[in-house]
Design a protein around this motif. Structure first.
Motif, PDB file in Angstrom:
ATOM      1  N   ASP A   1     -36.046   5.566  -3.191  1.00  0.00           N
ATOM      2  CA  ASP A   1     -35.366   4.342  -3.632  1.00  0.00           C
ATOM      3  C   ASP A   1     -33.995   4.227  -2.977  1.00  0.00           C
ATOM      4  OD1 ASP A   1     -37.534   3.795  -5.085  1.00  0.00           O
ATOM      5  OD2 ASP A   1     -36.685   4.254  -7.048  1.00  0.00           O
ATOM      6  N   THR A   2     -33.291   5.368  -2.854  1.00  0.00           N
ATOM      7  CA  THR A   2     -31.979   5.349  -2.222  1.00  0.00           C
ATOM      8  C   THR A   2     -32.144   4.960  -0.763  1.00  0.00           C
ATOM      9  OG1 THR A   2     -31.509   7.220  -3.644  1.00  0.00           O
ATOM     10  CG2 THR A   2     -29.850   6.671  -2.014  1.00  0.00           C
ATOM     11  N   ASP A   3     -33.145   5.521  -0.116  1.00  0.00           N
ATOM     12  CA  ASP A   3     -33.402   5.188   1.284  1.00  0.00           C
ATOM     13  C   ASP A   3     -33.745   3.706   1.421  1.00  0.00           C
ATOM     14  OD1 ASP A   3     -32.929   7.741   1.918  1.00  0.00           O
ATOM     15  OD2 ASP A   3     -35.005   8.298   2.365  1.00  0.00           O
ATOM     16  N   ARG A   4     -34.515   3.201   0.452  1.00  0.00           N
ATOM     17  CA  ARG A   4     -34.908   1.791   0.518  1.00  0.00           C
ATOM     18  C   ARG A   4     -33.683   0.896   0.397  1.00  0.00           C
ATOM     19  NH1 ARG A   4     -39.034   1.098  -3.520  1.00  0.00           N
ATOM     20  NH2 ARG A   4     -40.411   2.046  -2.011  1.00  0.00           N
ATOM     21  N   GLU A   5     -32.751   1.317  -0.440  1.00  0.00           N
ATOM     22  CA  GLU A   5     -31.523   0.557  -0.613  1.00  0.00           C
ATOM     23  C   GLU A   5     -30.732   0.532   0.695  1.00  0.00           C
ATOM     24  OE1 GLU A   5     -28.338   1.633  -3.640  1.00  0.00           O
ATOM     25  OE2 GLU A   5     -29.905   0.615  -4.798  1.00  0.00           O
ATOM     26  N   ALA A   6     -30.684   1.690   1.346  1.00  0.00           N
ATOM     27  CA  ALA A   6     -29.983   1.768   2.628  1.00  0.00           C
ATOM     28  C   ALA A   6     -30.678   0.864   3.653  1.00  0.00           C
ATOM     29  CB  ALA A   6     -29.986   3.221   3.114  1.00  0.00           C
ATOM     30  N   PHE A   7     -32.002   0.876   3.601  1.00  0.00           N
ATOM     31  CA  PHE A   7     -32.811   0.041   4.502  1.00  0.00           C
ATOM     32  C   PHE A   7     -32.496  -1.445   4.262  1.00  0.00           C
ATOM     33  CE2 PHE A   7     -36.690  -2.482   5.019  1.00  0.00           C
ATOM     34  CZ  PHE A   7     -37.118  -2.121   6.290  1.00  0.00           C
ATOM     35  N   ASN A   8     -32.476  -1.833   2.981  1.00  0.00           N
ATOM     36  CA  ASN A   8     -32.182  -3.228   2.637  1.00  0.00           C
ATOM     37  C   ASN A   8     -30.776  -3.631   3.058  1.00  0.00           C
ATOM     38  OD1 ASN A   8     -34.684  -3.568   1.526  1.00  0.00           O
ATOM     39  ND2 ASN A   8     -34.025  -3.200  -0.581  1.00  0.00           N
ATOM     40  N   ARG A   9     -29.832  -2.718   2.831  1.00  0.00           N
ATOM     41  CA  ARG A   9     -28.436  -3.009   3.172  1.00  0.00           C
ATOM     42  C   ARG A   9     -28.312  -3.235   4.674  1.00  0.00           C
ATOM     43  NH1 ARG A   9     -26.245   0.984   0.457  1.00  0.00           N
ATOM     44  NH2 ARG A   9     -26.081   2.357   2.237  1.00  0.00           N
ATOM     45  N   TYR A  10     -28.972  -2.374   5.435  1.00  0.00           N
ATOM     46  CA  TYR A  10     -28.945  -2.467   6.896  1.00  0.00           C
ATOM     47  C   TYR A  10     -29.438  -3.839   7.339  1.00  0.00           C
ATOM     48  CZ  TYR A  10     -30.413  -1.661  11.726  1.00  0.00           C
ATOM     49  OH  TYR A  10     -30.601  -1.776  13.076  1.00  0.00           O
ATOM     50  N   HIS A  11     -30.570  -4.271   6.701  1.00  0.00           N
ATOM     51  CA  HIS A  11     -31.138  -5.552   7.106  1.00  0.00           C
ATOM     52  C   HIS A  11     -30.321  -6.736   6.620  1.00  0.00           C
ATOM     53  CE1 HIS A  11     -34.736  -4.433   9.263  1.00  0.00           C
ATOM     54  NE2 HIS A  11     -34.667  -3.329   8.539  1.00  0.00           N
ATOM     55  N   ARG A  12     -29.692  -6.560   5.446  1.00  0.00           N
ATOM     56  CA  ARG A  12     -28.810  -7.611   4.929  1.00  0.00           C
ATOM     57  C   ARG A  12     -27.634  -7.815   5.868  1.00  0.00           C
ATOM     58  NH1 ARG A  12     -29.149  -5.816  -0.290  1.00  0.00           N
ATOM     59  NH2 ARG A  12     -27.224  -4.643  -0.039  1.00  0.00           N
ATOM     60  N   GLU A  13     -27.012  -6.690   6.247  1.00  0.00           N
ATOM     61  CA  GLU A  13     -25.863  -6.771   7.152  1.00  0.00           C
ATOM     62  C   GLU A  13     -26.283  -7.348   8.485  1.00  0.00           C
ATOM     63  OE1 GLU A  13     -24.334  -2.850   7.068  1.00  0.00           O
ATOM     64  OE2 GLU A  13     -23.424  -3.152   5.081  1.00  0.00           O
ATOM     65  N   ASN A  14     -27.440  -6.901   8.966  1.00  0.00           N
ATOM     66  CA  ASN A  14     -27.947  -7.412  10.238  1.00  0.00           C
ATOM     67  C   ASN A  14     -28.200  -8.912  10.169  1.00  0.00           C
ATOM     68  OD1 ASN A  14     -27.918  -5.410  12.032  1.00  0.00           O
ATOM     69  ND2 ASN A  14     -30.146  -5.196  12.210  1.00  0.00           N
ATOM     70  N   TYR A  15     -28.686  -9.329   9.009  1.00  0.00           N
ATOM     71  CA  TYR A  15     -28.986 -10.755   8.801  1.00  0.00           C
ATOM     72  C   TYR A  15     -27.703 -11.569   8.967  1.00  0.00           C
ATOM     73  CZ  TYR A  15     -30.108 -15.066   6.293  1.00  0.00           C
ATOM     74  OH  TYR A  15     -30.278 -16.378   5.939  1.00  0.00           O
ATOM     75  N   HIS A  16     -26.618 -11.077   8.315  1.00  0.00           N
ATOM     76  CA  HIS A  16     -25.349 -11.792   8.406  1.00  0.00           C
ATOM     77  C   HIS A  16     -24.829 -11.797   9.838  1.00  0.00           C
ATOM     78  CE1 HIS A  16     -25.004 -12.725   4.269  1.00  0.00           C
ATOM     79  NE2 HIS A  16     -25.175 -11.465   3.900  1.00  0.00           N
ATOM     80  N   GLN A  17     -24.974 -10.670  10.500  1.00  0.00           N
ATOM     81  CA  GLN A  17     -24.519 -10.579  11.906  1.00  0.00           C
ATOM     82  C   GLN A  17     -25.302 -11.552  12.778  1.00  0.00           C
ATOM     83  OE1 GLN A  17     -24.734  -6.538  13.176  1.00  0.00           O
ATOM     84  NE2 GLN A  17     -22.987  -5.898  11.927  1.00  0.00           N
ATOM     85  N   ARG A  18     -26.616 -11.602  12.515  1.00  0.00           N
ATOM     86  CA  ARG A  18     -27.474 -12.462  13.321  1.00  0.00           C
ATOM     87  C   ARG A  18     -27.112 -13.936  13.102  1.00  0.00           C
ATOM     88  NH1 ARG A  18     -32.172 -10.444  11.614  1.00  0.00           N
ATOM     89  NH2 ARG A  18     -32.768 -12.323  10.501  1.00  0.00           N
TER      90      ARG A  18
END
Ligand SMILES: [Zn+2]
Length: 247
Positions: free
Chosen positions: A208-225
């Motif tokens: 679950d912690t890893d999944r959160e990190a995964f989601n955060r990464y994609h969220r941040e990437n989304y904003h960058q994109r």
């Protein structure tokens, strides 16, 4: 909390009784076909529930003749009486009390009233009997009235066992899929029923912690994109204008 010897003894008894008897299940056939296991269970119940205080002539507990079918029937009756009668409901309430036993936070508008408590800490448990009634055997052999009370006495004996036990020594396994009831009999907090459950839950938390990190990464990437797309669109617009002024 400092435990008295009486409470320590009760915690030990409840631990054995719940693991070996209350939280297990048998069919009548399986039990009757295993006299060794029946004798072991009878000793566990006799020692930890009644503490030996049971009429040796009680025909519900010691049938005459001691046919395995009758012994199994008596054992399963006590099991159902305790589990469906009170234990299952009691565990539900216990879970609720434990979940709500943290510091109380008052809802908006009720600040300062925390000490009065918003969570109900008492409940009416309804003791249920298997069937429509609870049998109690009464004999007048020898000219006097004699009740064989093993059935009726099982409930008070069980209430006596639970009486006074501290909530913070009663737990449910920390593996959310197991949820087994566990008693902490020593000073060491027991969060899991077994090493297996501990490992399963740790793996789950890690995932679950890893999944959160995964989601955060994609969220941040989304904003960058999105930011990048916005800039590119702006650049294009400016470029377009520049072209427009050229013509
Ligand atoms: Zn467990």
């Amino acid at each position: 909390m400092k435990l008295t010897d009486d409470i320590k003894d009760k915690l030990e008894r409840l631990s054995v009784l719940s693991i070996e008897f209350l939280d297990r299940q048998w069919s009548h056939g399986a039990l009757a076909g295993n006299p060794g296991e029946m004798e072991r269970l009878r000793t566990i119940v006799w020692e930890n529930l009644w503490r030996g205080r049971i009429d040796p002539h009680d025909l519900d507990w010691n049938p005459d003749p001691p046919a395995p079918e009758l012994i199994a029937k008596g054992l399963l009756y006590i099991h159902e009486l305790l589990t469906r009668g009170i234990w299952e409901d009691f565990k539900k309430e216990l879970k609720y009390w434990k979940a709500t036993s943290g510091p109380t936070i008052a809802p908006p508008g009720f600040e300062g009233l925390e000490q009065y408590g918003f969570i109900s800490k008492d409940v009416n448990l309804k003791i249920k009997f298997p069937g429509e009634f609870m049998p109690v055997r009464c004999s007048v052999e020898g000219g006097t009235i004699h009740f064989f009370r093993s059935t009726v006495d099982a409930i008070p004996a069980f209430l006596d066992l639970l009486q006074g036990l501290p909530l913070d020594h009663l737990h449910f396994c920390g593996n959310v899929e197991c949820d087994r009831f566990i008693v902490q009999t020593t000073g060491h907090a027991r969060k899991f029923c077994s090493a297996k459950c501990q490992s399963v839950q740790f793996q789950r938390i890690k995932r679950d912690t890893d999944r959160e990190a995964f989601n955060r990464y994609h969220r941040e990437n989304y904003h960058q994109r999105k930011e990048l797309e916005k800039r590119q669109a702006l650049k294009k617009m400016k470029g377009g204008k520049a072209q427009g002024t050229n013509t």
